[in-house]
Design a protein around this motif. Structure first.
Motif, PDB file in Angstrom:
ATOM      1  N   GLU A  65       0.810  -1.205   0.000  1.00  0.00           N
ATOM      2  CA  GLU A  65       0.000   0.000   0.000  1.00  0.00           C
ATOM      3  C   GLU A  65       0.850   1.265   0.000  1.00  0.00           C
ATOM      4  O   GLU A  65       0.356   2.352   0.325  1.00  0.00           O
ATOM      5  N   ALA A  66       2.144   1.150  -0.320  1.00  0.00           N
ATOM      6  CA  ALA A  66       2.988   2.334  -0.454  1.00  0.00           C
ATOM      7  C   ALA A  66       2.462   3.211  -1.584  1.00  0.00           C
ATOM      8  O   ALA A  66       1.848   2.722  -2.528  1.00  0.00           O
ATOM      9  N   ARG A  67       2.699   4.481  -1.496  1.00  0.00           N
ATOM     10  CA  ARG A  67       2.260   5.419  -2.528  1.00  0.00           C
ATOM     11  C   ARG A  67       3.457   6.080  -3.198  1.00  0.00           C
ATOM     12  O   ARG A  67       3.393   7.221  -3.634  1.00  0.00           O
ATOM     13  N   ARG A  68       4.545   5.348  -3.265  1.00  0.00           N
ATOM     14  CA  ARG A  68       5.760   5.847  -3.903  1.00  0.00           C
ATOM     15  C   ARG A  68       6.438   4.684  -4.620  1.00  0.00           C
ATOM     16  O   ARG A  68       6.213   3.521  -4.288  1.00  0.00           O
ATOM     17  N   PHE A  69       7.302   5.018  -5.558  1.00  0.00           N
ATOM     18  CA  PHE A  69       7.974   3.985  -6.337  1.00  0.00           C
ATOM     19  C   PHE A  69       9.187   3.442  -5.594  1.00  0.00           C
ATOM     20  O   PHE A  69       9.902   4.167  -4.901  1.00  0.00           O
ATOM     21  N   LEU A  70       9.419   2.164  -5.784  1.00  0.00           N
ATOM     22  CA  LEU A  70      10.542   1.494  -5.139  1.00  0.00           C
ATOM     23  C   LEU A  70      11.869   1.939  -5.730  1.00  0.00           C
ATOM     24  O   LEU A  70      12.854   2.121  -5.012  1.00  0.00           O
ATOM     25  N   TRP A  71      11.921   2.098  -7.050  1.00  0.00           N
ATOM     26  CA  TRP A  71      13.175   2.409  -7.738  1.00  0.00           C
ATOM     27  C   TRP A  71      13.237   3.892  -8.079  1.00  0.00           C
ATOM     28  O   TRP A  71      12.233   4.500  -8.461  1.00  0.00           O
ATOM     29  N   ASP A  72      14.428   4.448  -7.996  1.00  0.00           N
ATOM     30  CA  ASP A  72      14.627   5.843  -8.394  1.00  0.00           C
ATOM     31  C   ASP A  72      14.565   6.020  -9.902  1.00  0.00           C
ATOM     32  O   ASP A  72      14.275   7.114 -10.399  1.00  0.00           O
ATOM     33  N   ASP A  73      14.868   4.949 -10.630  1.00  0.00           N
ATOM     34  CA  ASP A  73      14.852   4.998 -12.087  1.00  0.00           C
ATOM     35  C   ASP A  73      13.875   3.957 -12.618  1.00  0.00           C
ATOM     36  O   ASP A  73      13.535   2.994 -11.941  1.00  0.00           O
ATOM     37  N   TRP A  74      13.421   4.178 -13.856  1.00  0.00           N
ATOM     38  CA  TRP A  74      12.551   3.212 -14.523  1.00  0.00           C
ATOM     39  C   TRP A  74      13.425   2.207 -15.256  1.00  0.00           C
ATOM     40  O   TRP A  74      14.389   2.587 -15.933  1.00  0.00           O
ATOM     41  N   ARG A  75      13.077   0.921 -15.143  1.00  0.00           N
ATOM     42  CA  ARG A  75      13.979  -0.138 -15.580  1.00  0.00           C
ATOM     43  C   ARG A  75      13.378  -0.968 -16.705  1.00  0.00           C
ATOM     44  O   ARG A  75      12.191  -0.876 -17.008  1.00  0.00           O
ATOM     45  N   THR A  76      14.215  -1.808 -17.259  1.00  0.00           N
ATOM     46  CA  THR A  76      13.833  -2.607 -18.421  1.00  0.00           C
ATOM     47  C   THR A  76      12.894  -3.746 -18.015  1.00  0.00           C
ATOM     48  O   THR A  76      12.761  -4.100 -16.835  1.00  0.00           O
ATOM     49  N   ALA A  77      12.294  -4.343 -19.041  1.00  0.00           N
ATOM     50  CA  ALA A  77      11.462  -5.525 -18.801  1.00  0.00           C
ATOM     51  C   ALA A  77      12.286  -6.646 -18.179  1.00  0.00           C
ATOM     52  O   ALA A  77      11.798  -7.374 -17.303  1.00  0.00           O
ATOM     53  N   ALA A  78      13.545  -6.807 -18.606  1.00  0.00           N
ATOM     54  CA  ALA A  78      14.401  -7.844 -18.032  1.00  0.00           C
ATOM     55  C   ALA A  78      14.602  -7.608 -16.535  1.00  0.00           C
ATOM     56  O   ALA A  78      14.582  -8.563 -15.739  1.00  0.00           O
ATOM     57  N   ALA A  79      14.798  -6.361 -16.133  1.00  0.00           N
ATOM     58  CA  ALA A  79      14.951  -6.051 -14.711  1.00  0.00           C
ATOM     59  C   ALA A  79      13.667  -6.338 -13.948  1.00  0.00           C
ATOM     60  O   ALA A  79      13.698  -6.825 -12.813  1.00  0.00           O
ATOM     61  N   ALA A  80      12.529  -6.049 -14.559  1.00  0.00           N
ATOM     62  CA  ALA A  80      11.248  -6.351 -13.918  1.00  0.00           C
ATOM     63  C   ALA A  80      11.077  -7.857 -13.745  1.00  0.00           C
ATOM     64  O   ALA A  80      10.624  -8.323 -12.689  1.00  0.00           O
ATOM     65  N   HIS A  81      11.442  -8.636 -14.761  1.00  0.00           N
ATOM     66  CA  HIS A  81      11.377 -10.095 -14.645  1.00  0.00           C
ATOM     67  C   HIS A  81      12.280 -10.593 -13.516  1.00  0.00           C
ATOM     68  O   HIS A  81      11.881 -11.462 -12.726  1.00  0.00           O
ATOM     69  N   ASP A  82      13.492 -10.062 -13.448  1.00  0.00           N
ATOM     70  CA  ASP A  82      14.430 -10.503 -12.407  1.00  0.00           C
ATOM     71  C   ASP A  82      13.885 -10.167 -11.021  1.00  0.00           C
ATOM     72  O   ASP A  82      14.001 -10.977 -10.086  1.00  0.00           O
ATOM     73  N   TRP A  83      13.312  -8.992 -10.881  1.00  0.00           N
ATOM     74  CA  TRP A  83      12.772  -8.586  -9.579  1.00  0.00           C
ATOM     75  C   TRP A  83      11.604  -9.486  -9.172  1.00  0.00           C
ATOM     76  O   TRP A  83      11.526  -9.936  -8.024  1.00  0.00           O
ATOM     77  N   LEU A  84      10.710  -9.777 -10.112  1.00  0.00           N
ATOM     78  CA  LEU A  84       9.576 -10.657  -9.811  1.00  0.00           C
ATOM     79  C   LEU A  84      10.058 -12.053  -9.423  1.00  0.00           C
ATOM     80  O   LEU A  84       9.543 -12.654  -8.477  1.00  0.00           O
ATOM     81  N   ALA A  85      11.064 -12.558 -10.125  1.00  0.00           N
ATOM     82  CA  ALA A  85      11.561 -13.909  -9.849  1.00  0.00           C
ATOM     83  C   ALA A  85      12.206 -14.011  -8.475  1.00  0.00           C
ATOM     84  O   ALA A  85      12.251 -15.104  -7.893  1.00  0.00           O
ATOM     85  N   ALA A  86      12.683 -12.887  -7.937  1.00  0.00           N
ATOM     86  CA  ALA A  86      13.350 -12.892  -6.634  1.00  0.00           C
ATOM     87  C   ALA A  86      12.378 -12.761  -5.465  1.00  0.00           C
ATOM     88  O   ALA A  86      12.804 -12.852  -4.306  1.00  0.00           O
ATOM     89  N   ARG A  87      11.080 -12.576  -5.738  1.00  0.00           N
ATOM     90  CA  ARG A  87      10.128 -12.413  -4.638  1.00  0.00           C
ATOM     91  C   ARG A  87       9.870 -13.745  -3.952  1.00  0.00           C
ATOM     92  O   ARG A  87       9.693 -14.781  -4.598  1.00  0.00           O
ATOM     93  N   ALA A  88       9.807 -13.721  -2.636  1.00  0.00           N
ATOM     94  CA  ALA A  88       9.400 -14.898  -1.871  1.00  0.00           C
ATOM     95  C   ALA A  88       7.889 -15.065  -1.981  1.00  0.00           C
ATOM     96  O   ALA A  88       7.149 -14.072  -1.997  1.00  0.00           O
TER      97      ALA A  88
END
Length: 245
Positions: A208-231
């Motif tokens: 429910e945060a109302r701010r972005f996690l990353w300071d920069d906008w990242r590639t689809a590959a980075a988004a895939h890597d981040w999703l894969a690292a979630r518990a």
């Protein structure tokens, strides 16, 4: 008993999404980063309308889509008259489908895989999908043909995000969709679908945060890597995708 469970589910959702007013203000501020007066936004899976109202506070015109009958009725009575409400769902093709409904936990009612996987998914073992509702299904392309190209599409459909995006054949400036770490496949498929539609970059809003996690906008590959690292037992949130670097 059925109507009582539905009423309890509605009350639960109202408490979740309106019980902390400062969250609503923060959500409106987040949307103002993308929406201005006169812009068009689609709220797919409007539920109790908190996102619709936050979009509208930016001055945007909003088309809200909600399939659950009790919630569509609530929205019809309470949303401002300038919001276009469509009682139905979005999917890959126009038609009808059976919505799996959890009357006590209606936030997780879905046309997607979550009801079938819910017993094994962390955080969902207490949920029972105890009703079915036949709903009409439209597509994002059909909504665009009827209402125009939106500046922003928000999608929160509990694992059915890829099916919704399958009904979109052109890029839109901003798409926001829910990710569920307990069910990672749909969010990954949604990233891939958007990557195929246009040069999107991505960012994350956790919980429910109302701010972005990353300071920069990242590639689809980075988004895939981040999703894969979630518990699997991590909380859900939203992935935002925008056209451009």
């Amino acid at each position: 008993m059925s109507s009582l469970r539905t009423a309890l589910g509605l009350g639960r959702s109202l408490a979740i999404y309106y019980g902390r007013p400062w969250r609503q203000r923060g959500l409106a501020d987040l949307y103002r980063g993308f929406l201005g007066p006169g812009d068009l936004a689609f709220d797919i899976g409007a539920h109790v309308g908190n996102r619709t109202r936050a979009m509208r506070r930016s001055g945007a015109r909003v088309v809200a889509v909600e399939p659950q009958g009790a919630f569509a009725a609530f929205l019809r009575m309470t949303l401002p008259g300038d919001v276009t409400l469509i009682e139905g769902a979005c999917g890959a093709t126009v038609g009808e489908a059976d919505l799996a409904v959890s009357r006590l936990h209606p936030t997780v009612s879905s046309l997607g895989p979550l009801p079938g996987a819910g017993a094994q998914a962390p955080g969902f073992s207490h949920v029972r999908w105890d009703a079915r509702q036949r709903v009409s299904v439209t597509t994002l392309d059909a909504l665009i043909a009827a209402h125009g190209l939106p500046r922003l599409i928000k999608i929160d459909v509990e694992g059915a995000e890829p099916e919704v995006l399958a009904g979109l054949s052109q890029p839109v400036p901003v798409v926001a969709f829910e990710y569920l770490p307990a069910l990672p496949g749909p969010a990954a498929a949604a990233v891939s679908r958007l990557e195929a539609l246009g040069p999107y970059s991505f960012n994350v809003v956790q919980g429910e945060a109302r701010r972005f996690l990353w300071d920069d906008w990242r590639t689809a590959a980075a988004a895939h890597d981040w999703l894969a690292a979630r518990a699997p037992d991590e909380g859900s949130g939203d992935l935002y995708a925008r056209i451009g670097p």
